[in-house]
Design an enzyme around this catalytic site. Structure first.
Site, PDB file in Angstrom:
ATOM      1  N   THR A  15       4.518 -10.312  -2.928  1.00  0.00           N
ATOM      2  CA  THR A  15       5.303 -11.001  -1.884  1.00  0.00           C
ATOM      3  C   THR A  15       4.787 -12.403  -1.607  1.00  0.00           C
ATOM      4  OG1 THR A  15       5.919  -8.953  -0.810  1.00  0.00           O
ATOM      5  CG2 THR A  15       5.941 -10.884   0.572  1.00  0.00           C
ATOM      6  N   ASP A  59       6.369  -7.911  -9.179  1.00  0.00           N
ATOM      7  CA  ASP A  59       6.265  -7.077  -7.989  1.00  0.00           C
ATOM      8  C   ASP A  59       5.239  -6.012  -8.371  1.00  0.00           C
ATOM      9  OD1 ASP A  59       8.390  -6.001  -5.508  1.00  0.00           O
ATOM     10  OD2 ASP A  59       6.875  -4.648  -6.305  1.00  0.00           O
ATOM     11  N   SER A  60       4.330  -5.684  -7.476  1.00  0.00           N
ATOM     12  CA  SER A  60       3.225  -4.813  -7.905  1.00  0.00           C
ATOM     13  C   SER A  60       3.659  -3.386  -8.219  1.00  0.00           C
ATOM     14  CB  SER A  60       2.083  -4.832  -6.889  1.00  0.00           C
ATOM     15  OG  SER A  60       2.399  -4.067  -5.763  1.00  0.00           O
ATOM     16  N   SER A  61       4.901  -3.030  -7.877  1.00  0.00           N
ATOM     17  CA  SER A  61       5.402  -1.707  -8.288  1.00  0.00           C
ATOM     18  C   SER A  61       5.482  -1.598  -9.807  1.00  0.00           C
ATOM     19  CB  SER A  61       6.793  -1.456  -7.721  1.00  0.00           C
ATOM     20  OG  SER A  61       6.793  -1.700  -6.353  1.00  0.00           O
ATOM     21  N   THR A  91       1.091  -6.096  -2.408  1.00  0.00           N
ATOM     22  CA  THR A  91       0.318  -5.141  -1.608  1.00  0.00           C
ATOM     23  C   THR A  91       0.592  -3.682  -1.983  1.00  0.00           C
ATOM     24  OG1 THR A  91       2.028  -5.138   0.100  1.00  0.00           O
ATOM     25  CG2 THR A  91       0.199  -6.672   0.394  1.00  0.00           C
ATOM     26  N   ASP A  92       1.792  -3.425  -2.546  1.00  0.00           N
ATOM     27  CA  ASP A  92       2.176  -2.019  -2.741  1.00  0.00           C
ATOM     28  C   ASP A  92       1.179  -1.230  -3.584  1.00  0.00           C
ATOM     29  OD1 ASP A  92       4.381  -2.434  -1.196  1.00  0.00           O
ATOM     30  OD2 ASP A  92       5.802  -2.589  -2.853  1.00  0.00           O
ATOM     31  N   THR A 167      -6.647   1.765   1.276  1.00  0.00           N
ATOM     32  CA  THR A 167      -5.291   2.317   1.137  1.00  0.00           C
ATOM     33  C   THR A 167      -4.317   1.427   1.904  1.00  0.00           C
ATOM     34  OG1 THR A 167      -6.164   4.564   1.084  1.00  0.00           O
ATOM     35  CG2 THR A 167      -3.861   4.362   1.634  1.00  0.00           C
ATOM     36  N   GLN A 279      -5.245  15.511   1.973  1.00  0.00           N
ATOM     37  CA  GLN A 279      -4.082  14.752   2.457  1.00  0.00           C
ATOM     38  C   GLN A 279      -4.438  13.956   3.713  1.00  0.00           C
ATOM     39  OE1 GLN A 279      -0.755  17.485   2.900  1.00  0.00           O
ATOM     40  NE2 GLN A 279      -1.039  18.241   0.820  1.00  0.00           N
TER      41      GLN A 279
HETATM   42  N1  ASP Z   1       6.724  -5.226  -3.178  1.00  0.00           N
HETATM   43  C1  ASP Z   1       5.666  -6.184  -2.972  1.00  0.00           C
HETATM   44  C2  ASP Z   1       4.620  -5.996  -4.050  1.00  0.00           C
HETATM   45  O1  ASP Z   1       3.819  -5.105  -3.949  1.00  0.00           O
HETATM   46  C3  ASP Z   1       5.073  -6.005  -1.618  1.00  0.00           C
HETATM   47  C4  ASP Z   1       3.991  -7.001  -1.259  1.00  0.00           C
HETATM   48  O2  ASP Z   1       3.486  -7.760  -2.032  1.00  0.00           O
HETATM   49  O3  ASP Z   1       3.625  -6.992  -0.059  1.00  0.00           O
HETATM   50  O4  ASP Z   1       4.629  -6.714  -5.004  1.00  0.00           O
END
Ligand code: ASP
Length: 342
Positions: A15, A59-61, A91-92, A167, A279
Site C-alpha cells: 500500500t 501487493d503482498s498477497s 502489510t498483509d 502478526t 489459536q
Molecule cells: N494489500 C496490501 C499489501 O499487503 C496491504 C498493505 O500493504 O497494507 O500489499
C-alpha cells in the site's frame, strides 16, 4: 571524518506505494520513482541511501517463498556494501516475509527492517512517511560502533518488533502489528529507545550464511468444533504434503475422539510432520497440561510452543528444505533458532 551510514532500500510494493486507479477505485502498486517524489525528506537524513526496486511492485498477497529467497539473495549481494537494509513491503503478508527472512539469514549482523503503511505515501494523512523515515533511522543506528538491532524486524507506527514474533492484527488503524509473546525491540517517540536486553546480538564473528530453499509442501489446519474425519483425511492425503501447522485450542488442545487421534497417528506414521500451535495469540502450547494435549503428544505431534502462525509456517518450510532427516527436524523445531520461541 566518520563515514556516513549507508542504507539499502528494497522496494517490493504494498500500500505504501499504491495509487488509486481513477475509475475503478482500486489500489494498485506503482514504481518507486513515484514514492521517492513524495519523500523529499530522505535527502535531509545524513545517510547514503540507495534503492533496489523489484519489478513489478506487488501487493503482498502475491508474495511467497520465491520472493523470500530473492530478498535473501539481494541482501547477500549487497551485505558488505551497506550498514542496514529497509524492505518496503505490503502489510498483509509482512509477518510471513519477515519470519521467512529471519530463517533464511543465519548469523545476521546487520539490521533488516520491514515496513510499509496502511495509507499510500501520496495521501495527506499517510503513515508511510513516518514508518519509512524511522525505519531508516533505526537501520542506521549504532551502539558502541556496532548496529543497534542486527535482526530481521518489523517497524510500524512507533514500535520495532522481532519479525518472527509479529502478526498483523489490525486492518483499520496505523498500529497494524502486534508481538504478543515478545517485547518490542525499540520504541520511537521524541527519541528512539532501544530495548537492548531483548535484542539478539551475534557472537563469535561468524559470517552471514544465506539459505535459498523453502519447501512449501505444508498446510495450516485450524481445529474447530464440528471438524470432520473426511476433512482430515483429505488434507493429510494431499500429494506431497510434508508438514502441517495445526492450530489448536488454548494450551494446545484438540478432540480426543478415536477417529480424530487415529487420523493424526496415521498422518504421522506416513511421515507428515505435525506442529501444534495455539489459536490464542498470547501464551504457549503446553501439551502436558490437559489430557487432550497429552493425546496429541502421544500421537507424535510436536509442540510449537509460543510461535506465531507465520513463524511456524515459515520455520517448517525452512526446516523441511534444510534438515537432514526427521530427527534433525524434530531437534531444530524444538529449539529457538532465531529467537522465534521462548
Ligand atoms: N494489500 C496490501 C499489501 O499487503 C496491504 C498493505 O500493504 O497494507 O500489499
Amino acid at each position: 571524518m566518520k563515514k556516513r551510514s549507508s542504507i539499502l532500500l528494497i522496494y517490493t510494493g504494498g500500500t505504501i506505494g499504491m495509487e488509486l486507479n481513477p475509475g475503478t477505485d482500486e489500489l494498485t502498486p506503482v514504481n518507486f520513482e513515484k514514492i521517492a517524489r513524495e519523500l523529499p525528506e530522505l535527502v535531509r537524513l545524513d545517510l547514503d541511501i540507495k534503492t533496489v526496486s523489484y519489478s513489478p511492485p506487488l501487493d503482498s498477497s502475491e508474495i511467497g517463498p520465491e520472493l523470500w529467497v530473492r530478498l535473501a539473495g539481494t541482501i547477500e549481494e549487497y551485505y558488505n556494501r551497506f550498514d542496514g537494509f529497509v524492505i518496503l513491503h505490503g502489510t498483509d503478508t509482512m509477518a510471513y516475509s519477515a519470519s521467512a527472512l529471519s530463517f533464511l539469514l543465519e548469523n545476521l549482523g546487520k539490521p533488516v527492517i520491514f515496513t510499509g503503511s496502511q495509507l499510500p505515501i501520496g495521501m495527506l494523512r499517510t503513515d508511510g512517511r513516518e514508518n519509512l523515515i524511522t525505519s531508516i533511522e533505526i537501520a542506521a543506528s549504532n551502539i558502541n560502533d556496532a548496529p543497534a538491532v542486527p535482526e530481521v524486524c518489523v517497524f510500524f507506527q512507533n514500535k520495532l518488533f522481532r519479525g518472527n514474533r509479529t502478526t498483523k492484527y489490525n486492518v483499520e488503524y496505523f498500529n497494524a502489528f502486534r508481538s504478543e509473546n515478545y517485547p518490542p525491540l525499540a520504541e520511537s517517540g521524541i527519541n528512539i529507545e532501544f530495548n537492548y536486553h531483548a535484542i539478539n546480538y551475534p557472537y563469535g564473528g561468524r559470517n552471514l550464511k544465506v539459505y535459498r530453499e523453502m519447501d512449501n509442501n505444508v498446510a495450516i489446519l485450524k481445529i474447530f468444533p464440528g471438524i470432520t474425519g473426511r476433512l482430515l483425511r483429505t488434507l493429510f492425503g494431499t500429494t506431497g504434503l510434508r508438514g502441517v501447522i495445526m492450530e489448536t485450542y488454548g494450551a494446545g488442545n484438540a478432540p480426543t475422539a478415536p477417529w480424530f487421534i487415529s487420523e493424526i497417528e496415521r498422518a504421522v506414521k506416513n511421515g507428515i510432520f505435525i506442529l501444534n500451535i495455539s489459536q490464542c495469540t498470547t501464551g504457549s502450547v503446553d501439551m502436558s497440561k490437559y489430557s487432550t494435549g497429552k493425546r496429541l503428544h502421544e500421537a507424535g505431534v510436536m509442540s510449537g510452543y509460543d510461535m506465531t502462525t507465520e513463524a511456524a509456517v515459515t520455520k517448517t518450510m525452512f526446516l523441511l528444505a534444510q534438515a537432514s532427516g526427521a530427527k534433525d527436524l524434530r531437534r531444530l523445531i524444538n529449539s529457538s533458532i532465531r529467537g522465534e520461541i521462548k
